[in-house]
Enzyme design. Structure first.
Site, PDB file in Angstrom:
ATOM      1  N   TYR A  91      10.814  -9.024  48.257  1.00  0.00           N
ATOM      2  CA  TYR A  91      10.598 -10.383  47.766  1.00  0.00           C
ATOM      3  C   TYR A  91       9.327 -10.417  46.931  1.00  0.00           C
ATOM      4  O   TYR A  91       8.254  -9.987  47.394  1.00  0.00           O
ATOM      5  CB  TYR A  91      10.470 -11.357  48.936  1.00  0.00           C
TER       6      TYR A  91
ATOM      7  N   ASP B  55       2.821  -4.903  44.891  1.00  0.00           N
ATOM      8  CA  ASP B  55       2.703  -6.310  45.267  1.00  0.00           C
ATOM      9  C   ASP B  55       1.988  -6.342  46.611  1.00  0.00           C
ATOM     10  O   ASP B  55       2.585  -6.121  47.652  1.00  0.00           O
ATOM     11  CB  ASP B  55       4.100  -6.928  45.357  1.00  0.00           C
TER      12      ASP B  55
ATOM     13  N   LYS C 215      -2.450 -15.227  48.271  1.00  0.00           N
ATOM     14  CA  LYS C 215      -2.653 -15.622  49.660  1.00  0.00           C
ATOM     15  C   LYS C 215      -4.123 -15.603  50.069  1.00  0.00           C
ATOM     16  O   LYS C 215      -4.846 -16.532  49.770  1.00  0.00           O
ATOM     17  CB  LYS C 215      -1.769 -14.773  50.578  1.00  0.00           C
TER      18      LYS C 215
END
Length: 461
Positions: free
Chosen positions: A156, A255, A282
Site C-alpha cells: 500500500y 516507502d 506520519k
C-alpha cells in the site's frame, strides 16, 4: 454457549457502552457518505467517536477510556498531546500557521532528516504519504526517462491512481501475481505503467527486471509491508532487491512512511540498505498532516527551479510552519534510545499476543518488528501479504469480533489487527493489554470451536 450468542453478546456490550457514538454516526451519515471521510476508521456496527487523547489514553464520547495501540495508524510515536509538541504548536498558532512564503522551520526539519538518513541528500515536503509516494514515483520517471514502476503485491502506497494497484494481493495465481486495479474509478490504463512482484521473492523480481528493465524506472516497496500484514523481510531480501536494481539499472524507492519509526534512520538502516529515494510521513509531522520524499542529490536536484528541466512541485500547505515546527519537536524527543525502548515494548507485546493465542488453544500470532505488528489467525509461516490475506479470509469474522471485544475491554487497535506502541506507554500498559487479549481470546474460543474449528490447537488447554 453457541457462536451466535457469543457474537451477539460482544455486539450488545459494544452498543450499550457507545450510545453517544451511535447518535454521532447517525448525524454524520446525513452529511458524509458512510459517516466519515476515511475508510480506515469505519467498522460495524459504527465506529467509536473519540473526543480526547492524552499520552497513550483515548477517551470516547460516552466517557469510555482506552489504551491506544493504534496511534492514528502508527503516526503518533509519542502518543497524544505530548507536552513539548503542544507547546511548540501553540506558539506557532499565535505567530501564524502558514505564510505563503519560504518557511524557516523547513530548513531545520530537512536538516534533521538528512542528518539522520544517510541515503537522503535533499528532501521536499508534502502533506500526506499519498503525495510522498506519488512524487517519489514521478521523480524516478523523470530521472530515468522511463514510465513503469514495479510495486509489491499487497503493498500500500496511498490512494493516488498509480498506487491503487494490487493493494489486495493476488491469492489465486501460483506464478507471478496478476496486477489488478483496486475498485471502481481507478483507470485500467494504470496497469500499462505498473508491474507487480511478490514480496520476499527475489527470483520473481528478477524475472520481471530481466524482461522489462528497459522500460522500468524504479521498484517501490515498504521494507515491511504495512497493509500487507506487517510481514518482515527475510534475511538478505532487501539487500537482494538493491543488488537487482543496480544490476538492471533501475532506481530503488523505499516507502518508509510507516517503518521510519523503527530506527532513527528508518528500517533501511536496520537492513543496511540505501535506496535511491525514500518516502516519509506520519511520525515526522508531530501529529500534523505531512509527507516527504528525498534521496540522492543528483536525483532530487531536478526540483531546483534553476535546473534546465526542473520538475514542477507545489502545494498550498507544503512545508507549512505548523507541521514543520511540530515535526521538529517530535524528532527532538525521539533519540535512538527512545526508539529502542518503544521497540522493546513492541517486542514484549508481540511475543505476548502470540503466547496468548497458544494458551487459548487457538492458532494465531502477532507478526512484525519492533514497535509494529499485526494479528494473524494462523500459526503457519507468513512469508508475504498473499498468505496474510488467505489467513484473514480463513478466519471469517474472528478479527472483527476480537476488535470489538478489545474495545469493550479498553484496548484500541486497528480493525484489521494493526498494533503499535508509543513512547507514552509503560510496561504496565503492555501488561494490561496482554491481560485483555487473553480474556478476549477466552471469550472467543467457543466461537472458534463452532465456526472455525480448523484454528483450534491440539491438545486443547
Amino acid at each position: 454457549m453457541n457462536a451466535q450468542t457469543i457474537a451477539d453478546g460482544i455486539y450488545q456490550r459494544y452498543l450499550a457502552r457507545t450510545a453517544t457514538s451511535r447518535r454521532r454516526d447517525e448525524e454524520a451519515q446525513q452529511v458524509l457518505p458512510g459517516g466519515d471521510t476515511r475508510i480506515a476508521t469505519y467498522y460495524a456496527p459504527y465506529p467509536t467517536y473519540m473526543v480526547r487523547g492524552s499520552g497513550c489514553t483515548l477517551y470516547d464520547a460516552d466517557g469510555g477510556q482506552y489504551i491506544d495501540f493504534l496511534n492514528n495508524y502508527t503516526s503518533l510515536i509519542h502518543g497524544h498531546a505530548h507536552p513539548a509538541i503542544v507547546e511548540v504548536a501553540a506558539d506557532q498558532v499565535m505567530r501564524g500557521t502558514v505564510f505563503g512564503a519560504a518557511a524557516e522551520p523547513q530548513i531545520q526539519l530537512a536538516r534533521m532528516l538528512t542528518e539522520r538518513v544517510p541515503s537522503i541528500d535533499l528532501i521536499r515536503f508534502a502533506n500526506s504519504g499519498t503525495e510522498a509516494t506519488m512524487m517519489a514515483m514521478r521523480t524516478a520517471r523523470a530521472f530515468t526517462n522511463r514510465n513503469v514502476i514495479v510495486k509489491i503485491d499487497g503493498g500500500y502506497h496511498g490512494s493516488h491512481d498509480f498506487a491503487e494497484v494490487s493493494v489486495y494481493p493476488d491469492t489465486t495465481s501460483n506464478r507471478l501475481p496478476e496486477p489488478h486495479v483496486e475498485g471502481r474509478g481507478v483507470p485500467r490504463s494504470v496497469l500499462n505503467e505498473i508491474m507487480v512482484a511478490p514480496f520476499n521473492d527475489l527470483a520473481g523480481l528478477e524475472l520481471i527486471l530481466s524482461q522489462h528493465a528497459a522500460v522500468i524506472a524504479a521498484v517501490i516497496l515498504e521494507p515491511m509491508p504495512n497493509a500487507g500484514g506487517m510481514v518482515p523481510p527475510q534475511p538478505g531480501y532487501l539487500a537482494g532487491v538493491r543488488r537487482l536494481c543496480d544490476q538492471y539499472g533501475v532506481l530503488l524507492i523505499f516507502d518508509e512512511i510507516v517503518t521510519f519509526r523503527l530506527h532513527s534512520a528508518g528500517m533501511q538502516a536496520i537492513a543496511g540498505v540505501q535506496p535511491d529515494l525514500t518516502a516519509l510521513g506520519k511520525i515526522i509531522g508531530g501529529g500534523f498532516p505531512v509527507g516527504a520524499f528525498g534521496g540522492k542529490r543528483e536525483i532530487m536536484s531536478q526540483y531546483d527551479p534553476r535546473h534546465p528541466q526542473f520538475i514542477m512541485h507545489t502545494g498550498t500547505f507544503n512545508g507549512n510552519n505548523m507541521t514543520m515546527s511540530a515535526g521538529i519537536a517530535a524528532l527532538e524527543h525521539l533519540p535512538q534510545s527512545a526508539i529502542d525502548r518503544v521497540n522493546a515494548l513492541g517486542d514484549r507485546l508481540r511475543d505476548g499476543i502470540t503466547a496468548a493465542f497458544h494458551t487459548a488453544g487457538i492458532a494465531g500470532q502477532a507478526l512484525g518488528f519492533g514497535s509494529l505488528m499485526q494479528v494473524h489467525w494462523t500459526n503457519q509461516p507468513i512469508p508475504a501479504p498473499r498468505e496474510a490475506a488467505l489467513a484473514a479470509r480463513s478466519a471469517g469474522r474472528l478479527q472483527e469480533l476480537l476488535h470489538l471485544e478489545l474495545l469493550n475491554r479498553g484496548v484500541h487497535i486497528g480493525p484489521r489487527g494493526i498494533i503499535c506502541t508509543s513512547t507514552a506507554m509503560t510496561d504496565a500498559d503492555i501488561t494490561f493489554a496482554l491481560d485483555q487479549f487473553a480474556a478476549a481470546l477466552a471469550t472467543l474460543r467457543p466461537y472458534v470451536a463452532e465456526m472455525a474449528p480448523h484454528l483450534l490447537l491440539n491438545p486443547a488447554p
